[in-house]
Design an enzyme around this catalytic site. Structure first.
Site, PDB file in Angstrom:
ATOM      1  N   GLY A  63       0.786  -1.217   0.000  1.00  0.00           N
ATOM      2  CA  GLY A  63       0.000   0.000   0.000  1.00  0.00           C
ATOM      3  C   GLY A  63       0.819   1.267   0.000  1.00  0.00           C
ATOM      4  O   GLY A  63       1.996   1.289  -0.370  1.00  0.00           O
ATOM      5  N   CYS A  64       0.186   2.348   0.458  1.00  0.00           N
ATOM      6  CA  CYS A  64       0.774   3.684   0.345  1.00  0.00           C
ATOM      7  C   CYS A  64       2.039   3.854   1.177  1.00  0.00           C
ATOM      8  O   CYS A  64       2.873   4.711   0.874  1.00  0.00           O
ATOM      9  CB  CYS A  64      -0.251   4.732   0.750  1.00  0.00           C
ATOM     10  SG  CYS A  64      -1.701   4.808  -0.325  1.00  0.00           S
ATOM     11  N   ASN A  65       2.212   3.076   2.227  1.00  0.00           N
ATOM     12  CA  ASN A  65       3.419   3.186   3.059  1.00  0.00           C
ATOM     13  C   ASN A  65       4.620   2.488   2.436  1.00  0.00           C
ATOM     14  O   ASN A  65       5.755   2.680   2.881  1.00  0.00           O
ATOM     15  CB  ASN A  65       3.177   2.597   4.446  1.00  0.00           C
ATOM     16  CG  ASN A  65       2.620   1.186   4.411  1.00  0.00           C
ATOM     17  OD1 ASN A  65       1.411   1.026   4.316  1.00  0.00           O
ATOM     18  ND2 ASN A  65       3.468   0.169   4.474  1.00  0.00           N
ATOM     19  N   MET A  95       2.069   6.627   5.117  1.00  0.00           N
ATOM     20  CA  MET A  95       1.039   5.939   5.887  1.00  0.00           C
ATOM     21  C   MET A  95       0.251   5.025   4.970  1.00  0.00           C
ATOM     22  O   MET A  95       0.034   5.364   3.805  1.00  0.00           O
ATOM     23  CB  MET A  95       0.078   6.959   6.526  1.00  0.00           C
ATOM     24  CG  MET A  95       0.750   7.983   7.409  1.00  0.00           C
ATOM     25  SD  MET A  95       1.495   9.359   6.482  1.00  0.00           S
ATOM     26  CE  MET A  95       0.031  10.271   6.001  1.00  0.00           C
TER      27      MET A  95
END
Length: 389
Positions: free
Chosen positions: A161-163, A376
């Protein structure tokens, strides 16, 4: 979900030393180049509402109050009557492959140009993506398509994901330090157009209002201990800032009570994956931001006031505001983050590198400046890194 989640003691992660490196040890990895790329077409939020004939005032409000002006997206083809064709999961995977390879190759080439290198100089390639699953992975396909040496070491980080950009940067920096003098390239390629479910529900409207297509690459190299020239700490004030920052340490925090707040689910009615974002996630991330940032800085004997540059993931307006308030930052501190959100939307794992590129273009980083990188994403996870020019 309750925003104020119970605190748990953390075990500090070791950070690389901030002061002059001991003799006979490898110097920390340094960023030597960065490059970004997006897809061909961009749309305003109003454009998208009109194109998909969205009239629900609740959905329109989500789009128009997102602090996003424009995003790069690759929309589905149209049929003979002008309506968008429904893309199957197979279609979306093919789109992911096509867009990730195109954007990824352009971002890598731009990064190498920025570093004064060419494809033959790449010794290690790490590819990050969440918007599609490939076997063989994106790294193998890029090596074949771009003509990178087949002897290049590689790894793929999929589904974090975004992290994930900072998770991968941690691993790439470790490889770089273990192979001084060699070039490691990290690529984040996110074809978010290949991860949409097009319907009129509020669940999907939050996701559909937020994400955009983009790729970002960064090159690292660690000098051996006997490299010619002074160590960066020995340079006079103001010298060497253009060489790029050193990666000094990383700190991570997994919010286990929010493990399902950001996730992919299989949608039986659509026969494809659908991304879910809990509406409370901005407040949960904000409530835990201080803990991980302070642990990162404590390991280097620093305070938040010592940080000159903050490069935070463009996760969304509420996420950015929650981080800013909880860390006591100003809007100016997060100007690059909000500008990237405004111009590109949420670019998932590569967002923070778009902000880093903007900081370099601004020309305000000086030798000796400290910076904090922060991402995050699902887990729910906050990742941080400490850098110094």
């Amino acid at each position: 979900m309750t925003p104020a989640l119970a605190a748990r003691p953390d075990t500090p992660s070791p950070a690389a030393p901030v002061g002059p490196e001991p003799k006979h040890t490898t110097r920390p990895s340094r960023v030597i180049g960065v490059g970004t790329a997006v897809t061909e077409h961009s749309y305003t939020q109003g454009d998208l509402l009109d194109l998909f004939d969205i009239t629900d005032p609740r959905v329109r409000s989500i789009f128009l109050n997102s602090a996003i002006e424009r995003r790069h997206l690759t929309l589905p083809p149209r049929d003979s009557d002008g309506t968008f064709v429904r893309e199957t999961q197979k279609d979306l995977l093919a789109k992911h492959t096509r867009l990730a390879l195109d954007m990824g190759a352009r971002a890598v080439r731009t990064c190498l140009d920025d570093a004064g290198l060419d494809l033959a100089d790449i010794d290690y390639l790490c590819c990050v993506t969440t918007t599609g699953f490939l076997t063989p992975g994106l790294s193998a396909l890029l090596i074949k398509d771009m003509g990178i040496s087949p002897g290049t070491s590689r790894v793929d980080v999929v589904g974090m994901g975004c992290n994930a950009g900072l998770n991968a940067l941690n691993a790439t920096a470790a490889w770089s330090m273990a192979h001084p003098g060699q070039v490691a390239v990290l690529l984040c390629a996110e074809a978010c157009s290949a991860a949409y479910v097009m319907d009129a529900t509020l669940r999907t409207s939050v996701v559909n209002s937020l994400f955009g297509d983009g790729a970002a690459a960064i090159a690292l190299r660690a000098d051996p201990p006997d490299a010619a020239g002074p160590a960066p700490d020995a340079l006079p004030d103001g010298a060497g800032a253009q060489a790029g920052p050193r990666l000094l340490g990383f700190a991570s925090h997994l919010i286990t009570d929010a493990i399902g707040a950001m996730r992919y689910d299989w949608d039986d009615s659509q026969h494809k994956f659908s991304f879910y974002l809990d509406p409370d996630i901005p407040y949960v991330v904000g409530a835990h931001a201080e803990r991980v940032v302070d642990r990162l800085l404590d390991g280097a004997g620093l305070r938040r006031s010592d940080i000159a540059h903050w490069l935070v993931h463009s996760g969304g307006k509420k996420v950015i505001d929650a981080v800013r308030v909880n860390l006591g930052l100003t809007r100016h501190d997060l100007r690059h983050t909000t500008e990237v959100l405004r111009d590109y939307g949420n670019l998932s794992s590569g967002s923070f590198l778009f902000s880093y590129e903007r900081l370099l273009q601004e020309g305000r980083a000086r030798a000796g400046d400290y910076g904090v990188l922060m991402t995050m994403g699902p887990g729910s996870t906050i990742e941080t890194a400490l850098v110094q020019w």
